[in-house]
Design an enzyme around this catalytic site. Sequence first.
Site, PDB file in Angstrom:
ATOM      1  N   SER A  18       0.856  -1.182   0.000  1.00 29.95           N
ATOM      2  CA  SER A  18       0.000   0.000   0.000  1.00 29.95           C
ATOM      3  C   SER A  18       0.893   1.233   0.000  1.00 29.95           C
ATOM      4  O   SER A  18       1.867   1.278  -0.746  1.00 29.95           O
ATOM      5  CB  SER A  18      -0.943  -0.038   1.212  1.00 29.95           C
ATOM      6  OG  SER A  18      -1.882   1.019   1.150  1.00 29.95           O
ATOM      7  N   HIS A  45      -2.938  -1.443  -2.986  1.00 30.43           N
ATOM      8  CA  HIS A  45      -3.989  -0.447  -2.807  1.00 30.43           C
ATOM      9  C   HIS A  45      -3.781   0.673  -3.816  1.00 30.43           C
ATOM     10  O   HIS A  45      -2.685   1.195  -3.967  1.00 30.43           O
ATOM     11  CB  HIS A  45      -3.953   0.126  -1.388  1.00 30.43           C
ATOM     12  CG  HIS A  45      -4.347  -0.869  -0.345  1.00 30.43           C
ATOM     13  ND1 HIS A  45      -4.154  -0.646   0.999  1.00 30.43           N
ATOM     14  CD2 HIS A  45      -4.946  -2.090  -0.435  1.00 30.43           C
ATOM     15  CE1 HIS A  45      -4.609  -1.687   1.679  1.00 30.43           C
ATOM     16  NE2 HIS A  45      -5.086  -2.576   0.829  1.00 30.43           N
ATOM     17  N   ASP A 138      -4.272  -4.300   6.433  1.00 27.01           N
ATOM     18  CA  ASP A 138      -4.645  -5.220   5.370  1.00 27.01           C
ATOM     19  C   ASP A 138      -3.419  -6.054   4.965  1.00 27.01           C
ATOM     20  O   ASP A 138      -2.337  -5.514   4.764  1.00 27.01           O
ATOM     21  CB  ASP A 138      -5.168  -4.440   4.154  1.00 27.01           C
ATOM     22  CG  ASP A 138      -5.838  -5.323   3.124  1.00 27.01           C
ATOM     23  OD1 ASP A 138      -6.216  -6.462   3.463  1.00 27.01           O
ATOM     24  OD2 ASP A 138      -5.988  -4.864   1.978  1.00 27.01           O
TER      25      ASP A 138
END
Length: 197
Positions: A18, A45, A138
């Site tokens: 991310s 992401h 995540d």
Amino acid sequence: MSRFDLNNKYKAVVIGGSAGSFQGIVKILSHLPEDFPLPIIMCLHRLKHVRNGFVEALSIKSIMEVTEPFDKENIKRGKVYLAPANYHLSVELGNYFSLSTEEMINNSRPAIDITLGTAAYVYRDKLIGILLSGANRDGAVGMKYIKNRGGLTIVQEPSECMIDTMPTAALNITPIDHILKTDDIVNFFSELNKQYK
């Protein structure tokens, strides 16, 4: 003598990242051996409303072709796949992808936990999971799934990360096999490639 246990013949690599992971991904992709034999499945992401430019930016730097898979597309060796913007990317038994627009997980779609978790279910101990820099948790549960099913787990060294929340979250819940800086991950791919010669 390799410091990595690579006796297992792996079938796939899955990478999550991310905020702060883009530079690391570019470095890894730009140093991959041209004949690297495994599929590399990336869940990063990204802004859901920006559909163009990301794949192109990675493809410019990557030795291997980078593509966004279609729903039900077969997974092939020697290709790099990137989860499309605003879709969850799952790996399915039968060695193909599925895409969905189900609700966000960890405020994310694509959710890294889904990609890592489904890949762990399919590939079991033949999977390598790598988690890079990121600003939320995540991927932590996904790495736990990979470890529990016998796969090899790697996280980026937190001190090297732009934002270390993601790898630190994984380390907090799972005994990760290797904590590596980006250059060491590049070396890992080189050593892994030699196992298939």
